[in-house]
Design a protein around this motif. Structure first.
Motif, PDB file in Angstrom:
ATOM      1  N   PRO A 237      14.849  -0.959  86.367  1.00  0.00           N
ATOM      2  CA  PRO A 237      16.149  -0.729  85.996  1.00  0.00           C
ATOM      3  C   PRO A 237      16.778  -1.898  85.205  1.00  0.00           C
ATOM      4  CG  PRO A 237      15.893   0.070  88.275  1.00  0.00           C
ATOM      5  CD  PRO A 237      14.671  -0.767  87.995  1.00  0.00           C
ATOM      6  N   GLU A 238      16.487  -3.088  85.409  1.00  0.00           N
ATOM      7  CA  GLU A 238      16.998  -4.178  84.595  1.00  0.00           C
ATOM      8  C   GLU A 238      16.307  -4.215  83.372  1.00  0.00           C
ATOM      9  OE1 GLU A 238      19.386  -7.658  84.264  1.00  0.00           O
ATOM     10  OE2 GLU A 238      19.033  -6.206  86.036  1.00  0.00           O
ATOM     11  N   TRP A 239      14.879  -3.862  83.333  1.00  0.00           N
ATOM     12  CA  TRP A 239      14.186  -4.010  81.866  1.00  0.00           C
ATOM     13  C   TRP A 239      14.801  -2.809  81.220  1.00  0.00           C
ATOM     14  CZ3 TRP A 239      11.256  -0.207  79.271  1.00  0.00           C
ATOM     15  CH2 TRP A 239      10.683  -0.899  78.387  1.00  0.00           C
ATOM     16  N   THR A 240      15.066  -1.624  81.716  1.00  0.00           N
ATOM     17  CA  THR A 240      15.410  -0.591  81.070  1.00  0.00           C
ATOM     18  C   THR A 240      16.880  -0.765  80.439  1.00  0.00           C
ATOM     19  OG1 THR A 240      14.189   0.858  82.360  1.00  0.00           O
ATOM     20  CG2 THR A 240      15.930   2.068  81.124  1.00  0.00           C
TER      21      THR A 240
ATOM     22  N   LEU B  46      29.973   6.656  74.441  1.00  0.00           N
ATOM     23  CA  LEU B  46      28.731   6.934  74.692  1.00  0.00           C
ATOM     24  C   LEU B  46      28.510   6.026  76.119  1.00  0.00           C
ATOM     25  CD1 LEU B  46      25.995   7.729  73.651  1.00  0.00           C
ATOM     26  CD2 LEU B  46      25.636   5.585  72.774  1.00  0.00           C
ATOM     27  N   TYR B  47      27.660   6.605  76.968  1.00  0.00           N
ATOM     28  CA  TYR B  47      27.346   6.153  78.308  1.00  0.00           C
ATOM     29  C   TYR B  47      25.952   6.360  78.676  1.00  0.00           C
ATOM     30  CZ  TYR B  47      32.414   7.241  78.825  1.00  0.00           C
ATOM     31  OH  TYR B  47      34.031   7.191  78.568  1.00  0.00           O
ATOM     32  N   ALA B  48      25.566   5.418  79.602  1.00  0.00           N
ATOM     33  CA  ALA B  48      24.106   5.533  80.036  1.00  0.00           C
ATOM     34  C   ALA B  48      23.994   5.083  81.551  1.00  0.00           C
ATOM     35  CB  ALA B  48      23.397   4.544  79.282  1.00  0.00           C
TER      36      ALA B  48
ATOM     37  N   GLU C 280      14.843   5.965  85.463  1.00  0.00           N
ATOM     38  CA  GLU C 280      15.409   7.248  84.849  1.00  0.00           C
ATOM     39  C   GLU C 280      16.755   6.802  84.021  1.00  0.00           C
ATOM     40  OE1 GLU C 280      15.971  11.553  86.181  1.00  0.00           O
ATOM     41  OE2 GLU C 280      17.810  10.431  86.819  1.00  0.00           O
ATOM     42  N   LEU C 281      16.519   7.049  82.761  1.00  0.00           N
ATOM     43  CA  LEU C 281      17.788   6.917  81.939  1.00  0.00           C
ATOM     44  C   LEU C 281      18.583   8.329  81.692  1.00  0.00           C
ATOM     45  CD1 LEU C 281      19.339   4.787  80.345  1.00  0.00           C
ATOM     46  CD2 LEU C 281      18.094   5.643  78.395  1.00  0.00           C
ATOM     47  N   ALA C 282      19.777   8.075  81.916  1.00  0.00           N
ATOM     48  CA  ALA C 282      20.569   9.439  81.648  1.00  0.00           C
ATOM     49  C   ALA C 282      21.873   9.073  80.443  1.00  0.00           C
ATOM     50  CB  ALA C 282      21.183  10.101  82.958  1.00  0.00           C
ATOM     51  N   VAL C 283      21.705   9.860  79.539  1.00  0.00           N
ATOM     52  CA  VAL C 283      22.628   9.376  78.351  1.00  0.00           C
ATOM     53  C   VAL C 283      23.651  10.699  78.430  1.00  0.00           C
ATOM     54  CG1 VAL C 283      22.993   8.864  76.008  1.00  0.00           C
ATOM     55  CG2 VAL C 283      20.709   8.148  77.216  1.00  0.00           C
ATOM     56  N   PHE C 284      24.890  10.292  78.265  1.00  0.00           N
ATOM     57  CA  PHE C 284      25.945  11.163  78.113  1.00  0.00           C
ATOM     58  C   PHE C 284      26.860  10.473  77.424  1.00  0.00           C
ATOM     59  CE2 PHE C 284      26.682   9.051  81.820  1.00  0.00           C
ATOM     60  CZ  PHE C 284      27.850   8.931  82.168  1.00  0.00           C
TER      61      PHE C 284
ATOM     62  N   MET D  59      18.981  10.946  70.132  1.00  0.00           N
ATOM     63  CA  MET D  59      19.017   9.678  70.349  1.00  0.00           C
ATOM     64  C   MET D  59      18.294   9.090  71.529  1.00  0.00           C
ATOM     65  SD  MET D  59      22.413   7.380  71.135  1.00  0.00           S
ATOM     66  CE  MET D  59      23.259   7.513  69.522  1.00  0.00           C
ATOM     67  N   ALA D  60      18.490   9.869  72.551  1.00  0.00           N
ATOM     68  CA  ALA D  60      17.607   9.447  73.820  1.00  0.00           C
ATOM     69  C   ALA D  60      16.150   9.447  73.739  1.00  0.00           C
ATOM     70  CB  ALA D  60      18.151  10.327  74.926  1.00  0.00           C
TER      71      ALA D  60
END
Length: 242
Positions: free
Chosen positions: A51-54, A101-103, A114-118, A142-143
């Motif tokens: 998660p830190e890397w992402t 923009l959120y992640a 897991e990355l969730a973009v909304f 974009m994601a």
């Protein structure tokens, strides 16, 4: 060099083959997240890394690609939030208007994140495939672009790590070969010393035997000379008395 290239190529093939078996890796899918007590439509993707890397790569990638600087990491890790947010920022690829923009980053396993973009226009208007299909599709793209960049970055880092391990292994091999050569040289020197000592021992044993025989002769001579001396003393004593 050929062995090094073959090693790295084999590693890359293993990585690519392993990931192809998991169709969901690096492929964006429509889903949702719970944010502020409501379900929000989101574009989700699984990537290699912690998660830190992402989180860090998402932030640097957004800044480099869109000049967007999301907040949420806090200061030196203090005050870190679950959601990275960039509010009222320009993103022409998504919309001509300012957007939020959120992640959200979660960890399904130790090595996959897991990355969730909304996002949306504001706190009341979130993007969704039904209500804002164009904006949501652009956000989804974009994601996907991020996922492609993350995949390349992960592979490069894996290759760099493999190259480092290979270099360290080669250095260890060289060290072991030097140590083996030194031990062989020392062993040869020790064997020569042992042979020399064996020869010296044989010579010493022979000399000791000769000295033992000489001691016997010397003892006999000593007794004879003692006897001879005593006779002369006795004779002198007799002459003195006359």
């Amino acid at each position: 060099m050929k062995n090094q290239f073959a090693f790295l190529l084999g590693l890359l093939v293993c990585v690519l083959t392993g990931r192809s078996a998991n169709a969901q890796m690096y492929e964006v899918r429509d889903n949702s997240v719970n944010y502020e007590k409501s379900e929000r439509a989101a574009a989700k993707v699984l990537v290699d890394g912690t998660p830190e890397w992402t989180r860090n790569f998402w932030q640097s990638w957004l800044k480099d690609t869109y000049n967007i600087k999301p907040k949420g990491n806090g200061t030196f890790g203090v005050g870190k939030r679950d959601v990275l947010a960039a509010k009222q920022v320009p993103a022409s690829s998504v919309s001509g208007k300012l957007i939020d923009l959120y992640a959200m980053v979660t960890a399904p396993s130790d090595s996959v994140t897991e990355l969730a973009v909304f996002g949306g226009y504001d706190a009341k208007t979130y993007f969704s495939p039904e209500n804002t299909p164009t904006e949501f599709a652009a956000m989804r793209t974009m994601a996907q672009n991020f996922a492609t960049a993350a995949r390349l970055k992960a592979y490069r880092e894996q290759i760099e790590a493999a190259e480092k391990e290979l270099r360290e292994t080669e250095k260890e091999k060289e060290r072991l070969e030097r140590e083996r050569a030194n031990l062989a040289k020392n062993t040869e020197s020790n064997l020569e010393k042992i042979e020399s000592l064996k020869k010296q021992n044989i010579e010493n044993k022979t000399k000791a035997s000769q000295d033992s025989a000489q001691l016997i002769v010397n003892a006999q001579q000593l007794e004879l000379r003692k006897t001879k001396l005593q006779r002369r003393k006795d004779r002198l004593s007799t002459l003195d008395r006359k």
